[in-house]
Design a protein around this motif. Structure first.
Motif, PDB file in Angstrom:
ATOM      1  N   TRP A 203       0.627  -1.289  -0.289  1.00 44.72           N
ATOM      2  CA  TRP A 203      -0.132  -0.040   0.114  1.00 44.72           C
ATOM      3  C   TRP A 203       0.737   1.177  -0.771  1.00 44.72           C
ATOM      4  N   ASP A 204       0.182   2.621  -0.113  1.00 50.29           N
ATOM      5  CA  ASP A 204       1.206   3.789  -0.558  1.00 50.29           C
ATOM      6  C   ASP A 204       1.223   4.107   0.876  1.00 50.29           C
ATOM      7  N   ILE A 205       2.536   3.836   1.586  1.00 52.12           N
ATOM      8  CA  ILE A 205       2.764   4.624   2.632  1.00 52.12           C
ATOM      9  C   ILE A 205       2.539   6.322   2.642  1.00 52.12           C
ATOM     10  N   ASN A 206       2.551   6.798   1.805  1.00 50.98           N
ATOM     11  CA  ASN A 206       2.009   8.128   1.679  1.00 50.98           C
ATOM     12  C   ASN A 206       1.044   8.904   1.495  1.00 50.98           C
ATOM     13  N   MET A 207      -0.314   7.881   2.035  1.00 55.30           N
ATOM     14  CA  MET A 207      -1.555   7.805   2.479  1.00 55.30           C
ATOM     15  C   MET A 207      -1.925   9.452   3.006  1.00 55.30           C
ATOM     16  N   LYS A 208      -2.925  10.243   2.413  1.00 55.73           N
ATOM     17  CA  LYS A 208      -3.113  11.359   3.141  1.00 55.73           C
ATOM     18  C   LYS A 208      -4.646  11.294   3.752  1.00 55.73           C
ATOM     19  N   ASN A 209      -5.625  10.413   3.381  1.00 55.23           N
ATOM     20  CA  ASN A 209      -6.710   9.785   4.555  1.00 55.23           C
ATOM     21  C   ASN A 209      -6.604   8.943   4.095  1.00 55.23           C
ATOM     22  N   PHE A 210      -8.693   8.529   4.793  1.00 54.94           N
ATOM     23  CA  PHE A 210      -8.553   7.028   4.272  1.00 54.94           C
ATOM     24  C   PHE A 210      -9.738   7.257   2.417  1.00 54.94           C
ATOM     25  N   PRO A 211      -9.586   5.246   2.675  1.00 57.05           N
ATOM     26  CA  PRO A 211     -10.123   5.517   1.136  1.00 57.05           C
ATOM     27  C   PRO A 211     -11.237   6.080   1.147  1.00 57.05           C
ATOM     28  N   VAL A 212     -11.763   6.366  -0.584  1.00 58.73           N
ATOM     29  CA  VAL A 212     -12.817   7.073  -0.438  1.00 58.73           C
ATOM     30  C   VAL A 212     -13.806   5.986  -0.396  1.00 58.73           C
ATOM     31  N   ALA A 213     -15.238   6.556   0.007  1.00 58.45           N
ATOM     32  CA  ALA A 213     -16.101   6.485  -0.148  1.00 58.45           C
ATOM     33  C   ALA A 213     -16.775   5.278  -1.295  1.00 58.45           C
ATOM     34  N   GLU A 214     -17.186   3.987  -0.995  1.00 60.03           N
ATOM     35  CA  GLU A 214     -18.023   3.120  -1.340  1.00 60.03           C
ATOM     36  C   GLU A 214     -19.220   2.993  -1.960  1.00 60.03           C
ATOM     37  N   ASN A 215     -20.116   2.490  -2.645  1.00 58.20           N
ATOM     38  CA  ASN A 215     -21.494   1.759  -2.368  1.00 58.20           C
ATOM     39  C   ASN A 215     -21.149   0.647  -1.212  1.00 58.20           C
ATOM     40  N   ILE A 216     -22.475   1.224  -0.513  1.00 57.26           N
ATOM     41  CA  ILE A 216     -22.490   0.094   0.260  1.00 57.26           C
ATOM     42  C   ILE A 216     -23.375  -0.957   0.208  1.00 57.26           C
ATOM     43  N   PRO A 217     -22.552  -2.235   0.528  1.00 59.06           N
ATOM     44  CA  PRO A 217     -23.525  -3.801  -0.315  1.00 59.06           C
ATOM     45  C   PRO A 217     -24.629  -3.452   0.380  1.00 59.06           C
ATOM     46  N   ASN A 218     -25.280  -4.281  -0.245  1.00 63.39           N
ATOM     47  CA  ASN A 218     -26.973  -4.256   0.447  1.00 63.39           C
ATOM     48  C   ASN A 218     -27.288  -5.194   1.319  1.00 63.39           C
ATOM     49  N   THR A 219     -25.875  -6.061   1.583  1.00 66.17           N
ATOM     50  CA  THR A 219     -26.523  -7.216   2.360  1.00 66.17           C
ATOM     51  C   THR A 219     -25.767  -6.682   4.185  1.00 66.17           C
ATOM     52  N   LEU A 220     -25.382  -5.283   4.134  1.00 69.74           N
ATOM     53  CA  LEU A 220     -24.451  -5.195   4.640  1.00 69.74           C
ATOM     54  C   LEU A 220     -25.226  -3.857   5.251  1.00 69.74           C
ATOM     55  N   ASP A 221     -24.970  -3.781   7.349  1.00 64.73           N
ATOM     56  CA  ASP A 221     -25.686  -3.050   7.827  1.00 64.73           C
ATOM     57  C   ASP A 221     -24.421  -2.275   7.971  1.00 64.73           C
ATOM     58  N   TRP A 222     -24.133  -1.064   7.502  1.00 65.44           N
ATOM     59  CA  TRP A 222     -23.025  -0.970   7.275  1.00 65.44           C
ATOM     60  C   TRP A 222     -22.366   0.125   9.371  1.00 65.44           C
ATOM     61  N   ASP A 223     -23.977   0.694   9.405  1.00 62.43           N
ATOM     62  CA  ASP A 223     -23.804   1.567  11.131  1.00 62.43           C
ATOM     63  C   ASP A 223     -23.310   0.606  11.703  1.00 62.43           C
ATOM     64  N   LEU A 224     -23.784  -0.828  11.996  1.00 61.42           N
ATOM     65  CA  LEU A 224     -24.361  -1.539  13.226  1.00 61.42           C
ATOM     66  C   LEU A 224     -22.373  -2.128  12.881  1.00 61.42           C
ATOM     67  N   TRP A 225     -21.890  -2.132  10.996  1.00 56.70           N
ATOM     68  CA  TRP A 225     -20.714  -3.262  11.531  1.00 56.70           C
ATOM     69  C   TRP A 225     -19.586  -1.628  12.400  1.00 56.70           C
ATOM     70  N   GLN A 226     -19.334  -0.811  12.430  1.00 53.80           N
ATOM     71  CA  GLN A 226     -18.970   0.454  13.355  1.00 53.80           C
ATOM     72  C   GLN A 226     -18.876   0.403  14.462  1.00 53.80           C
ATOM     73  N   MET A 227     -20.285  -0.073  14.711  1.00 56.03           N
ATOM     74  CA  MET A 227     -20.084  -0.570  16.567  1.00 56.03           C
ATOM     75  C   MET A 227     -19.775   0.422  16.872  1.00 56.03           C
ATOM     76  N   GLN A 228     -19.029   0.952  18.241  1.00 56.42           N
ATOM     77  CA  GLN A 228     -18.701   1.537  18.915  1.00 56.42           C
ATOM     78  C   GLN A 228     -18.107   2.679  18.758  1.00 56.42           C
ATOM     79  N   THR A 229     -16.974   2.393  17.011  1.00 50.86           N
ATOM     80  CA  THR A 229     -16.605   2.967  16.672  1.00 50.86           C
ATOM     81  C   THR A 229     -16.699   4.292  16.257  1.00 50.86           C
ATOM     82  N   LEU A 230     -16.100   5.339  15.895  1.00 45.55           N
ATOM     83  CA  LEU A 230     -16.412   7.169  15.185  1.00 45.55           C
ATOM     84  C   LEU A 230     -16.563   6.638  14.004  1.00 45.55           C
TER      85      LEU A 230
END
Length: 471
Positions: A203-230
């Motif tokens: 991977w590029d160690i000079n990364m300046k930001n987190f990866p760009v947003a992508e479409n959330i799979p329809n099977t995945l509850d993304w908000d719940l996946w993150q649990m207690q994290t920001l």
């Protein structure tokens, strides 16, 4: 440390650093099944990839009924094999809903989810009186592990087990027998090494930001996946094992493999917590994901009649430790489960450890691999002086289920697995900050770096998740 934290106190005390199965329908052969009413009613939170392998291992014992399946990505490709194997078992996407609807039908829970999401599931399960088996490491932050240990101490009738399965295999019993017999003694240095490719290599160690947003799979509850994290935007490089790459979600090579390589030495040499942790060399350090290679030092003080010990940790493809004379070959343990991404590839030096005592040096692999005395001439001299090593009466999964039944005690309960996992948390802080710090094992504080000390707690939990931080 105080075991009751409000969101306000988290915000005041914490910082966010960095800117940021093989599941073929194989036959299980003849399984000696307990009668249904004598089995443990087991719920699984996480049913894909490694979690699927764990669930099948539990099922193979014949000691449990699988009564509930829970996964935030229910119906995704990696969950299908388990859903097909247990078609009539109730399914849930949210562990809280599962416990609410089926709590009185569940005795124990298997938690096979990303490192950062172990904590709330385990805390809720113990609150509800459920036995807990959780993958390693126990949690992502030092404080979460502290709270999990406190909760387990408060509920002593509950069986807890961390999933470093080698802790119920040959190396566990050999190390204990050799330590008790005085074969392993006066250890002053332990070298752990894991030099296989990791997901973030390249991977590029000079990364300046987190990866760009992508479409959330329809099977995945993304908000719940993150649990207690920001909050993070969805990206495929956060899920299905990729979470292990990021400081915000995983514990890198150290958290992944340390529990399989250093576990017996940590327990039987009574190492506890270190007084100093140092990032000796990091290649490819950046603010978002783990370095391309790391050399870490953990300094442990004298204990009873045992001398001070330094643990050295080496990961990265070309970051090999010094090899002592007479080391011989480095074998790849056939018992290591392959990663969900494919086969386990041999490396220049396969995962393992070198243990330096006053009079003898030992080498060993990972997981259940047994130790050898080196060089070979010394091993031959000692051959008739080695104690008999008892064999395990049950594997790690059966050990947990039998502990739920009151027949055995777990071999990696939270009070043993917790301090080991906290060592890894300290190592990750040193990696993340590329620094060296002093740690007070009694006060459980980093004493010379306020920023690093705040990382023991990590960022405050997302609103609605604060209740899990109360013991």
């Amino acid at each position: 440390m105080n075991h009751h934290f409000s969101r306000r106190s988290f915000i005041k005390k914490s910082v966010l650093a960095g800117g940021a199965i093989s599941l073929a329908n194989s036959s299980f052969g003849s399984i000696l099944m307990a009668k249904p009413n004598e089995r443990v009613n087991l719920a699984a939170v996480g049913i894909g990839n490694r979690a699927a392998e764990i669930l099948l291992e539990f099922h193979k014992t014949g000691l449990c009924n699988i009564v509930a399946l829970c996964d935030v990505d229910m119906g995704a490709k990696h969950t299908l094999a388990i859903l097909e194997k247990f078609p009539d078992v109730p399914r849930f996407q949210d562990f809280r809903v599962m416990f609410d609807k089926m709590g009185n039908q569940i005795d124990a829970v298997s938690v096979g989810v990303p490192d950062f999401s172990h904590f709330p599931i385990c805390m809720m399960a113990m609150d509800l009186g459920k036995h807990v088996y959780v993958e390693k490491p126990m949690a992502r932050t030092f404080q979460e592990i502290e709270l999990m240990m406190a909760k387990a101490k408060k509920t002593p009738k509950l069986a807890t087990q961390m999933g470093n399965q080698g802790h119920s295999e040959a190396n566990y019993f050999q190390f204990k027998a050799w330590k008790d017999a005085g074969i392993i003694k006066d250890v002053t240095q332990i070298v752990g090494h894991m030099n296989m490719p990791r997901r973030w290599h390249g991977w590029d160690i000079n990364m300046k930001n987190f990866p760009v947003a992508e479409n959330i799979p329809n099977t995945l509850d993304w908000d719940l996946w993150q649990m207690q994290t920001l909050g993070h935007n969805y990206n495929k490089d956060f899920i299905n094992g990729q979470w292990r790459c990021w400081y915000d979600f995983g514990m890198g090579a150290l958290g992944d493999w340390g529990a399989h390589i250093l576990d017996t030495a940590h327990e039987f040499l009574e190492l506890g917590l270190p007084t100093e942790v140092s990032a000796e060399k990091l290649i490819g350090h950046n603010s978002f994901f783990f370095p391309m290679s790391s050399t870490l030092r953990f300094s442990f003080p004298k204990r009873k009649r045992m001398p001070a010990v330094d643990i050295m940790w080496y990961d990265g493809l070309d970051n090999l430790p010094p090899i002592p004379p007479g080391y011989g070959i480095s074998g790849l343990d056939p018992n290591i489960p392959p990663p969900s991404t494919g086969a386990l590839e041999p490396a220049k030096l396969n995962p393992g450890k070198i243990i330096y005592g006053k009079d003898m040096t030992f080498k060993g692999g990972s997981h259940g691999s047994t130790l050898s005395i080196i060089p070979e001439e010394k091993a031959k001299d000692m051959a008739n002086k080695l104690p008999e090593v008892p064999k395990s009466s049950s594997n790690h999964f059966a050990n947990f289920l039998k502990a739920c039944m009151g027949q055995e005690k777990t071999r990696s309960p939270f009070h043993i697995a917790g301090p080991l996992s906290q060592v890894f948390c300290l190592g990750v802080i040193a990696q993340r900050m590329n620094t060296k710090f002093q740690f007070d094992p009694q006060r459980k504080e980093i004493v010379n770096d306020k920023f690093a000390n705040a990382l023991l707690m990590g960022p405050p939990p997302k609103k609605g998740w604060e209740q899990y931080y109360v013991v």
